[in-house]
Design a protein around this motif. Structure first.
Motif, short mmCIF file in Angstrom:
data_model
loop_
_atom_site.label_atom_id
_atom_site.label_comp_id
_atom_site.label_asym_id
_atom_site.label_seq_id
_atom_site.Cartn_x
_atom_site.Cartn_y
_atom_site.Cartn_z
N THR A 67 59.69 76.72 35.07
CA THR A 67 59.15 78.05 35.34
C THR A 67 60.03 78.73 36.38
OG1 THR A 67 57.72 77.23 37.09
CG2 THR A 67 56.79 77.25 34.87
N ASN A 68 59.66 79.93 36.78
CA ASN A 68 60.41 80.65 37.82
C ASN A 68 60.21 80.03 39.19
OD1 ASN A 68 61.40 82.47 35.96
ND2 ASN A 68 59.70 83.89 36.24
N ASP A 69 59.15 79.26 39.36
CA ASP A 69 58.86 78.60 40.64
C ASP A 69 59.40 77.17 40.57
OD1 ASP A 69 57.87 77.67 43.01
OD2 ASP A 69 55.76 78.02 42.51
N GLU A 70 60.21 76.78 41.55
CA GLU A 70 60.81 75.44 41.50
C GLU A 70 59.82 74.33 41.84
OE1 GLU A 70 63.05 75.17 45.76
OE2 GLU A 70 64.05 76.27 44.15
N ALA A 71 58.61 74.67 42.25
CA ALA A 71 57.59 73.67 42.56
C ALA A 71 56.64 73.45 41.38
CB ALA A 71 56.80 74.07 43.78
N GLU A 72 56.87 74.12 40.24
CA GLU A 72 55.97 74.01 39.08
C GLU A 72 56.76 73.87 37.79
OE1 GLU A 72 53.75 77.62 39.31
OE2 GLU A 72 52.35 76.82 40.78
N ILE A 73 56.16 73.16 36.82
CA ILE A 73 56.71 73.05 35.47
C ILE A 73 55.56 73.31 34.48
CG2 ILE A 73 58.55 71.45 36.07
CD1 ILE A 73 55.86 69.94 34.11
N GLU A 74 55.92 73.60 33.23
CA GLU A 74 54.93 73.73 32.16
C GLU A 74 55.07 72.53 31.24
OE1 GLU A 74 55.22 77.24 29.81
OE2 GLU A 74 54.43 78.52 31.38
N GLY A 75 53.94 72.03 30.77
CA GLY A 75 53.97 70.92 29.84
C GLY A 75 52.68 70.84 29.06
N ARG A 76 52.75 70.18 27.92
CA ARG A 76 51.58 70.03 27.06
C ARG A 76 50.87 68.72 27.40
NH1 ARG A 76 50.03 72.57 22.48
NH2 ARG A 76 52.01 73.66 22.39
N VAL A 77 49.61 68.85 27.84
CA VAL A 77 48.78 67.69 28.17
C VAL A 77 47.54 67.76 27.30
CG1 VAL A 77 47.52 66.49 29.99
CG2 VAL A 77 49.60 67.77 30.56
N GLU A 78 47.35 66.76 26.47
CA GLU A 78 46.18 66.69 25.58
C GLU A 78 46.02 67.98 24.77
OE1 GLU A 78 43.02 65.83 28.22
OE2 GLU A 78 43.84 63.88 28.80
N ARG A 79 47.07 68.41 24.12
CA ARG A 79 47.08 69.59 23.23
C ARG A 79 46.85 70.90 23.96
NH1 ARG A 79 44.21 65.65 20.80
NH2 ARG A 79 42.22 66.67 21.14
N THR A 80 46.98 70.93 25.28
CA THR A 80 46.82 72.15 26.08
C THR A 80 48.04 72.32 26.97
OG1 THR A 80 44.44 71.76 26.15
CG2 THR A 80 45.32 73.34 27.71
N VAL A 81 48.62 73.52 26.98
CA VAL A 81 49.75 73.79 27.86
C VAL A 81 49.23 74.05 29.26
CG1 VAL A 81 51.69 75.33 28.31
CG2 VAL A 81 51.12 74.71 25.96
N MET A 82 49.77 73.32 30.24
CA MET A 82 49.33 73.44 31.62
C MET A 82 50.53 73.58 32.54
SD MET A 82 46.34 70.67 32.04
CE MET A 82 45.01 70.57 30.88
N VAL A 83 50.31 74.22 33.67
CA VAL A 83 51.31 74.30 34.73
C VAL A 83 50.99 73.20 35.74
CG1 VAL A 83 52.28 75.73 36.55
CG2 VAL A 83 51.62 76.77 34.38
N LEU A 84 51.98 72.35 36.02
CA LEU A 84 51.78 71.22 36.92
C LEU A 84 52.72 71.31 38.11
CD1 LEU A 84 51.73 68.45 34.19
CD2 LEU A 84 49.75 69.41 35.34
N LYS A 85 52.26 70.86 39.27
CA LYS A 85 53.07 70.82 40.48
C LYS A 85 54.02 69.63 40.40
CE LYS A 85 51.03 74.01 43.05
NZ LYS A 85 51.69 75.14 43.64
N THR A 86 55.28 69.84 40.75
CA THR A 86 56.27 68.77 40.66
C THR A 86 56.04 67.67 41.71
OG1 THR A 86 57.78 70.04 42.06
CG2 THR A 86 58.05 70.25 39.67
#
Length: 69
Positions: A44-63
């Motif tokens: 993502t534009n924030d270096e402390a976050e990524i996007e990923g698919r968890v249990e068929r749902t796209v979520m933003v997670l903290k690195t």
């Protein structure tokens, strides 16, 4: 922009990561369990976050709670 996991490893598009701590999902009663693998991440534009698919749902997670596989 350099995106790093909790151990300081460099992350890039398409990497796989593992969750290192049980995470409560905001707005839901579910929890992402420790050891869950998130494949094919997107940066993502924030270096402390990524996007990923968890249990068929796209979520933003903290690195800070992720480890590169």
């Amino acid at each position: 922009m350099e995106v790093r996991d909790s151990n300081g490893n460099l992350l890039s598009e398409g990497d796989s990561v593992t969750v290192i701590k049980d995470l409560k999902v905001k707005g839901s009663s579910t929890t992402i369990k420790r050891g869950t693998v998130v494949k094919n991440i997107r940066l993502t534009n924030d270096e402390a976050e990524i996007e990923g698919r968890v249990e068929r749902t796209v979520m933003v997670l903290k690195t800070a709670f992720l480890k590169k596989v």
